[in-house]
Design an enzyme around this catalytic site. Structure first.
Site, mmCIF file in Angstrom:
data_model
loop_
_atom_site.group_PDB
_atom_site.id
_atom_site.type_symbol
_atom_site.label_atom_id
_atom_site.label_comp_id
_atom_site.label_asym_id
_atom_site.label_seq_id
_atom_site.Cartn_x
_atom_site.Cartn_y
_atom_site.Cartn_z
ATOM 1 N N CYS A 1 0.828 -1.228 0.000
ATOM 2 C CA CYS A 1 0.000 0.000 0.000
ATOM 3 C C CYS A 1 0.855 1.268 0.000
ATOM 4 O O CYS A 1 2.015 1.271 0.380
ATOM 5 C CB CYS A 1 -0.934 0.085 1.193
ATOM 6 N N CYS B 1 14.181 -5.012 9.969
ATOM 7 C CA CYS B 1 13.496 -6.293 10.155
ATOM 8 C C CYS B 1 13.959 -7.219 9.031
ATOM 9 O O CYS B 1 14.005 -6.809 7.870
ATOM 10 C CB CYS B 1 11.982 -6.088 10.062
ATOM 11 N N GLY C 1 0.549 -0.689 -4.875
ATOM 12 C CA GLY C 1 -0.748 -1.347 -4.777
ATOM 13 C C GLY C 1 -1.597 -1.029 -5.973
ATOM 14 O O GLY C 1 -1.698 0.128 -6.378
ATOM 15 N N CYS D 1 5.419 -12.857 6.133
ATOM 16 C CA CYS D 1 5.451 -11.509 6.711
ATOM 17 C C CYS D 1 4.072 -11.193 7.299
ATOM 18 O O CYS D 1 3.055 -11.478 6.684
ATOM 19 C CB CYS D 1 5.790 -10.487 5.637
ATOM 20 N N ASN E 1 -0.691 2.485 5.816
ATOM 21 C CA ASN E 1 0.092 1.431 5.186
ATOM 22 C C ASN E 1 0.704 0.562 6.273
ATOM 23 O O ASN E 1 1.422 1.060 7.126
ATOM 24 C CB ASN E 1 1.198 2.055 4.328
ATOM 25 N N GLY E 2 0.397 -0.735 6.228
ATOM 26 C CA GLY E 2 0.971 -1.661 7.207
ATOM 27 C C GLY E 2 -0.050 -2.717 7.586
ATOM 28 O O GLY E 2 -1.116 -2.814 6.976
ATOM 29 N N TYR F 1 12.994 -4.883 -2.946
ATOM 30 C CA TYR F 1 11.968 -5.093 -3.970
ATOM 31 C C TYR F 1 10.904 -4.012 -4.056
ATOM 32 O O TYR F 1 10.583 -3.534 -5.136
ATOM 33 C CB TYR F 1 11.308 -6.461 -3.707
ATOM 34 N N CYS G 1 11.505 -2.353 7.226
ATOM 35 C CA CYS G 1 11.410 -3.546 6.373
ATOM 36 C C CYS G 1 12.541 -3.528 5.338
ATOM 37 O O CYS G 1 12.592 -2.661 4.475
ATOM 38 C CB CYS G 1 10.062 -3.550 5.657
ATOM 39 N N CYS H 1 11.434 -12.308 7.463
ATOM 40 C CA CYS H 1 11.045 -13.287 6.437
ATOM 41 C C CYS H 1 12.231 -14.173 6.035
ATOM 42 O O CYS H 1 12.041 -15.202 5.404
ATOM 43 C CB CYS H 1 10.414 -12.608 5.229
HETATM 44 S S1 SF4 Z 1 9.068 -9.886 7.570
HETATM 45 FE FE1 SF4 Z 1 10.237 -9.371 5.710
HETATM 46 S S2 SF4 Z 1 8.781 -8.353 4.349
HETATM 47 FE FE2 SF4 Z 1 7.899 -8.345 6.428
HETATM 48 S S3 SF4 Z 1 8.534 -6.417 7.366
HETATM 49 FE FE3 SF4 Z 1 10.058 -7.923 7.953
HETATM 50 S S4 SF4 Z 1 11.640 -7.767 6.321
HETATM 51 FE FE4 SF4 Z 1 9.791 -6.780 5.548
#
Ligand code: SF4
Length: 452
Positions: free
Chosen positions: A2, A441, A28, A391, A103-104, A252, A246, A444
């Site tokens: 988003c 983060c 999006g 995620c 967004n989130g 990406y 993220c 994933c």
């Molecule tokens: S889990 Fe992966 S895609 Fe989701 S916020 Fe963390 S780094 Fe980003």
């Protein structure tokens, strides 16, 4: 994923919001919407599909006002229906009115929704944005909190990722979660208006005087007189020492011409490519899977000294593969989407660069396409470590069972795709690609979820 946009104090607020949403369309494509206030009423229009199709000149003409917020949706929580499109609105005829875009994704969505429903709050959708808005309105109308205190309570009690803009008839409020997970920036435009967006590219086209990133757990109140800042100490809320942006936004999601989390996206991608090329096999040419891998492949080519070539041509009128919600639609769009240059691949050894492997089905088809076009060898080079976990923070990755790296070894994935070799970005190199690796983060890849 988003994208959000907000414009304050412009006679062309709706038009500017629409321009911003165009720049964020990659975030999006399922639905979009704009809400606009003329100081007396908040009007909104939402629809399924792209900004250019939903916001016709006839619609735009009806949406006069000086404050506008907008949204492009990529479905995560909630089905792919108009009721889940944003902005969400709560409007009373003579009292206050509110509109919100976010967004989130929220972690304790059902817990908070159950609490509100027990208090008689009605929900018309399954969307996180509606929960944020109804939480705020409940705090204001029933608990008699100010808007700022309502948002402070939200940041303290609602867990998850949310980069959010809230409009009233005469004010704009911006706020972001304590982990600053999704991007969010704002600026003063040269015409004196204030604009907020998910990505800096959306501000660039609006003629900004300056641009700033929203801080974690920060609230900005924008009124006719000034911009007031309210800051909650993120350490009151976070279970981690640092923010957790993220990392996939760099790999990406975001546009390469955006600056997010204080880094240039294209530079991060080039660095990833350069790191990926270390001690690698001899190839004739480096080819990206366009478009999100272009800069990773460019970085690979620059560092390895091998030519960068756009051997695969992408049809831009087919949506992003990863965004399509149904597997059947996704499968069809892969073959419609990429076509090899005639005779280009014949007899060549190719480093085929992609940003990530999720299910593996798309890449398998692309490898087949390149081999059928005559490539002698295809060496897959992936600009991220293997995606092994889902995620829960605003990206609609498949369930863990559907992730190929959760089910197969690197060797098995290589065989599945039909490539001659496969290499993922290493953990160490992922950390080297950004300037503050501890602030990201990476759940994933490693399953270490920062928000529980
Ligand atoms: S889990 Fe992966 S895609 Fe989701 S916020 Fe963390 S780094 Fe980003």
């Amino acid at each position: 994923m988003c994208g959000i946009i907000g414009i304050f104090n412009s006679t062309k607020a709706t038009e500017l919001a629409m321009l911003g949403l165009f720049a964020e369309q990659h975030r999006g494509q399922e639905s979009c919407g704009i809400a606009v206030s003329d100081g007396k009423y908040i009007k909104s229009h939402t629809g399924m599909g792209l900004v250019k199709d939903v916001f016709t000149p006839k619609i735009i003409k009806k949406m006069n006002g000086h404050i506008a917020i907008g949204h492009v949706r990529y479905p995560t929580r909630g089905s792919s229906e108009k009721k889940n499109s944003q902005p969400h609105i709560v409007e009373t005829l003579f009292g206050p009115s509110y509109a919100l875009s976010s967004n989130g994704d929220l972690i304790n969505y059902w817990e908070i929704r159950d609490e509100l429903e027990k208090e008689g709050v009605f929900f018309a959708s399954d969307n996180d944005g509606e929960l944020l808005l109804k939480y705020i309105v409940y705090q204001i109308e029933i608990k008699k909190e100010t808007i700022v205190d309502a948002i402070k309570n939200l940041i303290r009690n609602i867990k998850g990722a949310y980069s959010t803009v809230l409009a009233t008839k005469n004010e704009l409020y911006l706020f972001r979660d304590a982990y600053a997970m999704r991007p969010m920036c704002y600026s003063e435009l040269k015409n004196g208006s204030i604009a907020v967006a998910s990505e800096s590219v959306a501000l660039d086209i609006l003629n900004p005087k300056w641009k700033k990133e929203m801080k974690a757990a920060q609230i900005l109140k924008i009124s006719e007189n000034d911009i007031q800042e309210f800051q909650i100490d993120p350490q009151e809320i976070r279970s981690t020492e640092t923010e957790k942006h993220c990392i996939f936004e760099h790999i990406y999601f975001s546009r390469p011409d955006s600056e997010i989390f204080s880094e240039n996206v294209y530079k991060v991608r080039e660095k990833i490519g350069a790191l990926l090329s270390k001690d690698d096999v001899e190839v004739d040419v480096v080819v990206p899977v366009p478009d999100s891998s272009n800069f990773i492949a460019l970085g690979y080519a620059k560092k390895s000294g091998k030519p960068f070539e756009l051997g695969l041509i992408r049809n831009h009128y087919v949506g992003r593969t990863f965004i399509k919600p149904e597997q059947t639609i996704r499968d069809e769009s892969v073959t419609q989407k990429f076509n090899p240059l005639p005779h280009f691949f014949e007899g060549k050894k190719i480093a085929l660069v992609d940003d990530s492997i999720v299910r593996g089905t798309t890449l398998r088809k692309i490898v087949k396409l390149v081999k059928n076009a005559g490539a002698k060898e295809v060496h897959l080079r992936i600009g991220s470590p293997a995606v092994k976990y889902s995620c829960f923070y605003g990206i609609d990755t498949p369930t863990q069972e559907e992730l190929i790296a959760n089910n197969m070894s690197e060797k098995e994935i290589c065989e599945f795709t039909g490539a001659d070799s496969l290499k993922f970005l290493s953990w160490e190199d992922l950390d080297k690609s950004v300037s503050r690796p501890q602030n990201y983060c990476k759940a994933c890849f490693n399953g270490d979820y920062p928000i529980k």
